[in-house]
Design an enzyme around this catalytic site. Structure first.
Site, PDB file in Angstrom:
ATOM      1  N   CYS A  89       0.831  -1.206   0.000  1.00 43.05           N
ATOM      2  CA  CYS A  89       0.000   0.000   0.000  1.00 43.05           C
ATOM      3  C   CYS A  89       0.867   1.258   0.000  1.00 43.05           C
ATOM      4  CB  CYS A  89      -0.978  -0.060   1.174  1.00 43.05           C
ATOM      5  SG  CYS A  89      -2.350   1.080   1.025  1.00 43.05           S
ATOM      6  N   HIS A 206      -3.529  -5.628   1.142  1.00 42.40           N
ATOM      7  CA  HIS A 206      -2.855  -5.799   2.434  1.00 42.40           C
ATOM      8  C   HIS A 206      -2.772  -7.271   2.840  1.00 42.40           C
ATOM      9  CE1 HIS A 206      -2.472  -1.631   3.891  1.00 42.40           C
ATOM     10  NE2 HIS A 206      -3.527  -1.401   3.128  1.00 42.40           N
ATOM     11  N   GLU A 208      -1.004  -8.581   5.097  1.00 44.12           N
ATOM     12  CA  GLU A 208      -0.870  -8.727   6.554  1.00 44.12           C
ATOM     13  C   GLU A 208      -2.234  -8.693   7.249  1.00 44.12           C
ATOM     14  OE1 GLU A 208      -0.497  -6.030   4.932  1.00 44.12           O
ATOM     15  OE2 GLU A 208      -1.043  -4.261   6.122  1.00 44.12           O
TER      16      GLU A 208
END
Lengths: 235, 79
Positions: A89, A206, A208
Site C-alpha cells: 500500500c 494488504h 498482513e
C-alpha cells in the site's frame, strides 16, 4: 539455520507496522524488528517490509517525502545486494516514488477511499514472493487506499507485461478480468508488480490483514511465507 | 526572490478530479466548460533564484516526472 530476519520500516504516519510485525513474528515464526526511518543500515536483515499507512500525511504526493528518508538509502543498498523488499500500500507508493519500482499510483477513478475485500489473480508464481501460490489462483485480500490506480506509460506497461513483472491483477471471484472487478481503475488491472531483477515487490492490497483464518482470509500469508522460504533456500 | 512552480498532470494521464469538476460546472449551468485539468501551484521565496536549482527541486521532489510536468516562473525584484 537460524530464523529469517525481517525489518519493518516505520515512517512518521505508518500505521500497518504492528500488523506486519505480528504476522512475521507470531504467525510466520520468524524474527522481526521495527526500524525507524532515520536508520540507514539495513544490512542485518534478509527481508525488508515497507508497511502501509500515511507517511508524512501523504503531503505533496503519497510517498514523496518518505522516499527522501535516510532509511531509503539502506533499502536501495540491500535491494542491490538481492535482499527481498516488499512495499504494501503506502509502502508500494514509496517504492515507486523512490524509483525502486516503475510507474506511478494515482487517485482512484471513483475518487473514493476504498476499504473492502477484492479478488486477485496470481499472474506469475516464479518469484520469491509468490512461489507458494499456483499460477491463476484467485485470492481474496482487503484493500484500503485512495491512491492506488496503477499508471505506467504505454512502452513501460508493455515491458512489464513482457517480462512477467505483473504478479497480481484485480479480478472477479472466478479470475476473470472484468471492468467492475477493477476497484481503482489501474491499467491492465494491475494490483502488484515486481522489479526486473525480481527482488522488489509492491502491491496495493494488504496481505498482513489476511494471514489468519480468524480474519476471514489467510490468502496473504503465503507472500510472507514465500519470502522466508526463499531466503532460507539461499542461506 | 520569488518563484512559482506550476505542476500539472501530463497529457494522456487521466485527471479524474478535473472530470468531476467539469461535470459539476456544467451542472451549475456553465455548459461552455469543455475540459478541466487540475494541478498544483507551489510558491516559494528564495535567497537565490537560480533556475537550475529549482529545476533540481522539481525533479527530485516537487514533481513526479513519471506523471507530472512542471513550469517554473521566477519573479525578480524585492519581494
Amino acid at each position: 539455520m537460524g530464523k529469517v530476519k525481517f525489518a519493518v520500516v516505520v515512517f512518521p504516519g505508518t500505521n500497518c507496522d504492528m500488523d506486519c510485525y505480528y504476522v512475521v513474528k507470531e504467525v510466520l515464526g520468524e524474527e522481526a524488528d521495527y526500524v525507524w526511518h532515520r536508520e540507514e543500515d539495513l544490512s542485518p536483515y534478509h527481508c525488508i517490509i515497507l508497511p502501509g499507512g500515511f507517511s508524512y500525511g501523504d503531503y505533496l504526493r503519497t510517498g514523496a517525502i518518505a522516499k527522501l528518508s535516510p532509511v531509503m538509502e539502506g533499502v536501495r543498498r540491500e535491494a542491490e545486494k538481492g535482499k527481498l523488499v516488499i512495499g504494501i500500500c503506502n509502502g508500494f507508493q514509496i517504492l515507486v516514488e523512490a524509483g525502486l519500482l516503475p510507474g506511478a499510483l494515482l487517485k482512484n477513478t471513483n475518487l473514493r477511499f476504498l476499504c473492502k475485500f477484492v479478488h486477485l489473480r496470481v499472474e506469475n508464481n516464479q518469484t520469491p514472493f509468490t512461489h507458494l501460490y499456483k499460477e491463476g489462483e484467485v485470492l481474496r485480500m482487503p484493500i484500503a487506499h485512495y491512491e492506488g490506480r496503477y499508471f505506467a506509460p504505454p512502452p513501460l506497461l508493455q515491458s512489464l507485461e513482457k517480462n512477467k513483472q505483473v504478479l497480481l491483477r484485480y479480478s472477479d471471484p472466478e479470475g476473470k478480468l472484468k471492468e467492475e472487478a477493477n476497484p481503482n481503475g489501474s491499467l491492465n488491472f494491475i494490483a502488484g508488480i515486481v522489479n526486473e531483477k525480481g527482488n522488489v515487490f509492491g502491491l496495493m492490497p494488504h496481505p498482513e490483514r489476511c494471514s489468519e483464518e480468524v480474519l476471514s482470509s489467510e490468502d496473504g500469508f503465503r507472500i510472507f511465507k514465500s519470502m522466508a522460504d526463499w531466503m532460507k533456500a539461499q542461506l | 526572490m520569488r518563484a512559482r512552480i506550476f505542476i500539472r498532470l501530463k497529457e494522456g494521464v487521466l485527471d479524474v478530479q478535473g472530470q468531476v469538476v467539469q461535470r459539476a460546472l456544467r451542472n451549475l449551468g456553465f455548459e461552455e466548460v469543455e475540459n478541466v485539468r487540475i494541478g498544483k501551484l507551489i510558491e516559494m521565496e528564495l535567497s537565490n533564484g537560480e533556475e537550475g536549482r529549482i529545476r533540481d527541486m522539481c525533479e527530485r521532489m516537487l514533481a513526479n516526472p513519471v506523471v507530472e510536468d512542471y513550469e517554473i516562473v521566477i519573479e525578480d525584484g524585492e519581494g
